[in-house]
Design a protein around this motif. Sequence first.
Motif, PDB file in Angstrom:
ATOM      1  N   ALA A 147      17.884  45.006  37.569  1.00 46.45           N
ATOM      2  CA  ALA A 147      19.335  45.080  37.353  1.00 46.45           C
ATOM      3  C   ALA A 147      19.775  44.107  36.259  1.00 46.45           C
ATOM      4  O   ALA A 147      20.569  44.453  35.362  1.00 46.45           O
ATOM      5  CB  ALA A 147      20.064  44.781  38.656  1.00 46.45           C
ATOM      6  N   ARG A 148      19.254  42.877  36.321  1.00 51.11           N
ATOM      7  CA  ARG A 148      19.609  41.879  35.299  1.00 51.11           C
ATOM      8  C   ARG A 148      19.132  42.311  33.915  1.00 51.11           C
ATOM      9  O   ARG A 148      19.887  42.231  32.929  1.00 51.11           O
ATOM     10  CB  ARG A 148      18.996  40.522  35.685  1.00 51.11           C
ATOM     11  CG  ARG A 148      19.184  39.444  34.610  1.00 51.11           C
ATOM     12  CD  ARG A 148      18.617  38.116  35.048  1.00 51.11           C
ATOM     13  NE  ARG A 148      17.196  38.182  35.394  1.00 51.11           N
ATOM     14  CZ  ARG A 148      16.210  38.167  34.504  1.00 51.11           C
ATOM     15  NH1 ARG A 148      16.478  38.124  33.197  1.00 51.11           N
ATOM     16  NH2 ARG A 148      14.944  38.213  34.892  1.00 51.11           N
ATOM     17  N   LEU A 149      17.879  42.768  33.814  1.00 46.71           N
ATOM     18  CA  LEU A 149      17.350  43.180  32.524  1.00 46.71           C
ATOM     19  C   LEU A 149      18.121  44.362  31.949  1.00 46.71           C
ATOM     20  O   LEU A 149      18.384  44.428  30.744  1.00 46.71           O
ATOM     21  CB  LEU A 149      15.859  43.538  32.658  1.00 46.71           C
ATOM     22  CG  LEU A 149      14.920  42.387  33.016  1.00 46.71           C
ATOM     23  CD1 LEU A 149      13.514  42.917  33.288  1.00 46.71           C
ATOM     24  CD2 LEU A 149      14.893  41.346  31.899  1.00 46.71           C
ATOM     25  N   GLU A 151      21.457  43.099  30.660  1.00 45.19           N
ATOM     26  CA  GLU A 151      21.279  42.383  29.392  1.00 45.19           C
ATOM     27  C   GLU A 151      20.991  43.340  28.246  1.00 45.19           C
ATOM     28  O   GLU A 151      21.281  43.045  27.081  1.00 45.19           O
ATOM     29  CB  GLU A 151      20.138  41.372  29.532  1.00 45.19           C
ATOM     30  CG  GLU A 151      20.485  40.202  30.454  1.00 45.19           C
ATOM     31  CD  GLU A 151      19.296  39.302  30.732  1.00 45.19           C
ATOM     32  OE1 GLU A 151      18.164  39.666  30.314  1.00 45.19           O
ATOM     33  OE2 GLU A 151      19.479  38.248  31.378  1.00 45.19           O
ATOM     34  N   ALA A 152      20.434  44.525  28.570  1.00 39.20           N
ATOM     35  CA  ALA A 152      20.135  45.533  27.548  1.00 39.20           C
ATOM     36  C   ALA A 152      21.340  46.410  27.230  1.00 39.20           C
ATOM     37  O   ALA A 152      21.242  47.307  26.400  1.00 39.20           O
ATOM     38  CB  ALA A 152      18.973  46.404  28.010  1.00 39.20           C
ATOM     39  N   GLY A 153      22.485  46.145  27.901  1.00 35.52           N
ATOM     40  CA  GLY A 153      23.701  46.874  27.583  1.00 35.52           C
ATOM     41  C   GLY A 153      24.036  48.024  28.524  1.00 35.52           C
ATOM     42  O   GLY A 153      24.992  48.770  28.278  1.00 35.52           O
ATOM     43  N   TRP A 154      23.292  48.183  29.585  1.00 34.82           N
ATOM     44  CA  TRP A 154      23.599  49.235  30.555  1.00 34.82           C
ATOM     45  C   TRP A 154      24.708  48.767  31.503  1.00 34.82           C
ATOM     46  O   TRP A 154      24.864  47.574  31.769  1.00 34.82           O
ATOM     47  CB  TRP A 154      22.361  49.557  31.399  1.00 34.82           C
ATOM     48  CG  TRP A 154      21.265  50.269  30.658  1.00 34.82           C
ATOM     49  CD1 TRP A 154      20.599  49.840  29.543  1.00 34.82           C
ATOM     50  CD2 TRP A 154      20.719  51.535  30.981  1.00 34.82           C
ATOM     51  NE1 TRP A 154      19.665  50.756  29.151  1.00 34.82           N
ATOM     52  CE2 TRP A 154      19.706  51.812  30.028  1.00 34.82           C
ATOM     53  CE3 TRP A 154      20.955  52.468  31.990  1.00 34.82           C
ATOM     54  CZ2 TRP A 154      18.957  52.986  30.059  1.00 34.82           C
ATOM     55  CZ3 TRP A 154      20.204  53.620  32.029  1.00 34.82           C
ATOM     56  CH2 TRP A 154      19.220  53.886  31.058  1.00 34.82           C
ATOM     57  N   GLN A 155      25.453  49.716  32.030  1.00 31.92           N
ATOM     58  CA  GLN A 155      26.372  49.415  33.118  1.00 31.92           C
ATOM     59  C   GLN A 155      25.577  49.466  34.412  1.00 31.92           C
ATOM     60  O   GLN A 155      24.978  50.487  34.743  1.00 31.92           O
ATOM     61  CB  GLN A 155      27.499  50.450  33.194  1.00 31.92           C
ATOM     62  CG  GLN A 155      28.542  50.315  32.095  1.00 31.92           C
ATOM     63  CD  GLN A 155      29.646  51.336  32.307  1.00 31.92           C
ATOM     64  OE1 GLN A 155      29.480  52.513  32.010  1.00 31.92           O
ATOM     65  NE2 GLN A 155      30.760  50.884  32.846  1.00 31.92           N
ATOM     66  N   VAL A 156      25.579  48.357  35.159  1.00 34.84           N
ATOM     67  CA  VAL A 156      24.720  48.246  36.338  1.00 34.84           C
ATOM     68  C   VAL A 156      25.550  47.891  37.565  1.00 34.84           C
ATOM     69  O   VAL A 156      26.431  47.027  37.511  1.00 34.84           O
ATOM     70  CB  VAL A 156      23.640  47.158  36.126  1.00 34.84           C
ATOM     71  CG1 VAL A 156      22.744  47.060  37.361  1.00 34.84           C
ATOM     72  CG2 VAL A 156      22.814  47.463  34.890  1.00 34.84           C
ATOM     73  N   LEU A 215      23.363  37.447  39.601  1.00 35.13           N
ATOM     74  CA  LEU A 215      24.762  37.025  39.673  1.00 35.13           C
ATOM     75  C   LEU A 215      25.164  36.269  38.412  1.00 35.13           C
ATOM     76  O   LEU A 215      26.265  36.459  37.867  1.00 35.13           O
ATOM     77  CB  LEU A 215      24.992  36.153  40.906  1.00 35.13           C
ATOM     78  CG  LEU A 215      24.874  36.836  42.276  1.00 35.13           C
ATOM     79  CD1 LEU A 215      25.138  35.819  43.386  1.00 35.13           C
ATOM     80  CD2 LEU A 215      25.870  37.997  42.376  1.00 35.13           C
ATOM     81  N   THR A 216      24.266  35.383  37.943  1.00 36.04           N
ATOM     82  CA  THR A 216      24.548  34.617  36.723  1.00 36.04           C
ATOM     83  C   THR A 216      24.756  35.549  35.533  1.00 36.04           C
ATOM     84  O   THR A 216      25.587  35.286  34.651  1.00 36.04           O
ATOM     85  CB  THR A 216      23.386  33.643  36.432  1.00 36.04           C
ATOM     86  OG1 THR A 216      23.236  32.764  37.543  1.00 36.04           O
ATOM     87  CG2 THR A 216      23.645  32.838  35.168  1.00 36.04           C
ATOM     88  N   ALA A 217      24.021  36.657  35.522  1.00 30.37           N
ATOM     89  CA  ALA A 217      24.169  37.638  34.435  1.00 30.37           C
ATOM     90  C   ALA A 217      25.353  38.555  34.648  1.00 30.37           C
ATOM     91  O   ALA A 217      25.565  39.491  33.872  1.00 30.37           O
ATOM     92  CB  ALA A 217      22.892  38.469  34.327  1.00 30.37           C
TER      93      ALA A 217
END
Length: 433
Positions: free
Chosen positions: A11-13, A16-21, A44-46
Amino acid sequence: GNNGGDGYVLARLAQEAGWQVHVSYLSLPTPKQTIAWQAYQDALTAKVECEPFTEASHFEQCDVIVDALFGIGLRGELKATAGQCVQAISHANKPVYALDCPSGLCADTGNVLGAAVRASVTVTFIGRKLGLFTHCGAEYAGEVVFDDLSLDITQPPTGCSLTLGTEEDVALGLPERARHAHKGDFGHVLIIGGDEGYAGAVRLAAEAALRSGAGLVSVATHREHVNLITAAVPEVMTHAVEEPKALKLLLERATVIVLGPGLGQSDWSQMLFQTALTYQEKPMVLDADGLNLLSQTDLSPPLQTVLTPHPGEAGRLLNKTATAINADRLDAITRLVKRYHCSVVLKGAGTLVADAERVMCCPYGNPGMATGGMGDVLSGVIGALLAQGLTVFEAAKLGVLAHALAGDKAAVKGERGLCASDVITHLQSMVNL
């Protein structure tokens, strides 16, 4: 647990790659679950959006669902909330990407534990889990992608790894033929069976043996079948056998015995079965009613034997139901090997091949092959490979792979309506890869 931790990492990656998660969780990891807890905190931090699962969660609004619920960690049937979540995933009708193993599918057996996620793709880690390929696994796992996570593990953990057969195994396992070879170099297969009304079974096995490279093929059957089989496959030597003496003459000339296609369980069948089993020095393939008769006797097959049961026949050999066999196919084939001291092919989705030292799972084949005569073709293929000098296990392994690959070739126009004779037409190309 750790499968949930993998989900938070993904989920974090993705975020960070621009997906809506969006993460929908059943429960949160605790600080005691160090790795999963850290993955959750990093998510959570991301600023990954994380909310508890409810029946109102709108899975149908997403484009892709990632299943990181349980992986291989599930031991019993899904409980209420988890079951509701799996149902919600199914009803969303979206592509599903499963981490390690679709939730609800037993990674060891391929059983569905009440309900299971149907994945489009499953990425599995460190070892290839048997349950992804056998029984219900092929239906629920979808395309399986393996990643060893760059770990140097020469011996993966017991129970979570297996050998998958490949098309390359077939190509490498069959040696090139010498230019000066003659038919005697490639063995003489004797196929015994074809009780009244079952001439087609021995005919299919005989033609499959020829198309798989046997030098000579003979059939021992009822007198009334001789002209029928000879007309259908003129290359096969077909003999009427009504008493043991006639069969013994054929057995003495044979290199390999295939016992069972269309054999039946009549007095004639019993006579053929008992006579053939006196030839303990010759490799043998036992199939169909040959297996049923074996389950009713104290006689032992030769050590160089391949048993080829479907779950029903395996159940009769082990005094179990077919359902019980499919519930743990690895346990069933292991028991059969120990009981009969030979190689065993346990047919079905994700056919297994085993001897006392190894197990191979076949990832090929299709539901169109669930029709009469397919087992007869397989027994002919294995018999032909034994006749050409392969070891018992290798003949069983490569025979299963070539048969399944030929079935996939034959199903190019569709699985429904596929016939055993359609598979035979592709065997020659499969044993010349």
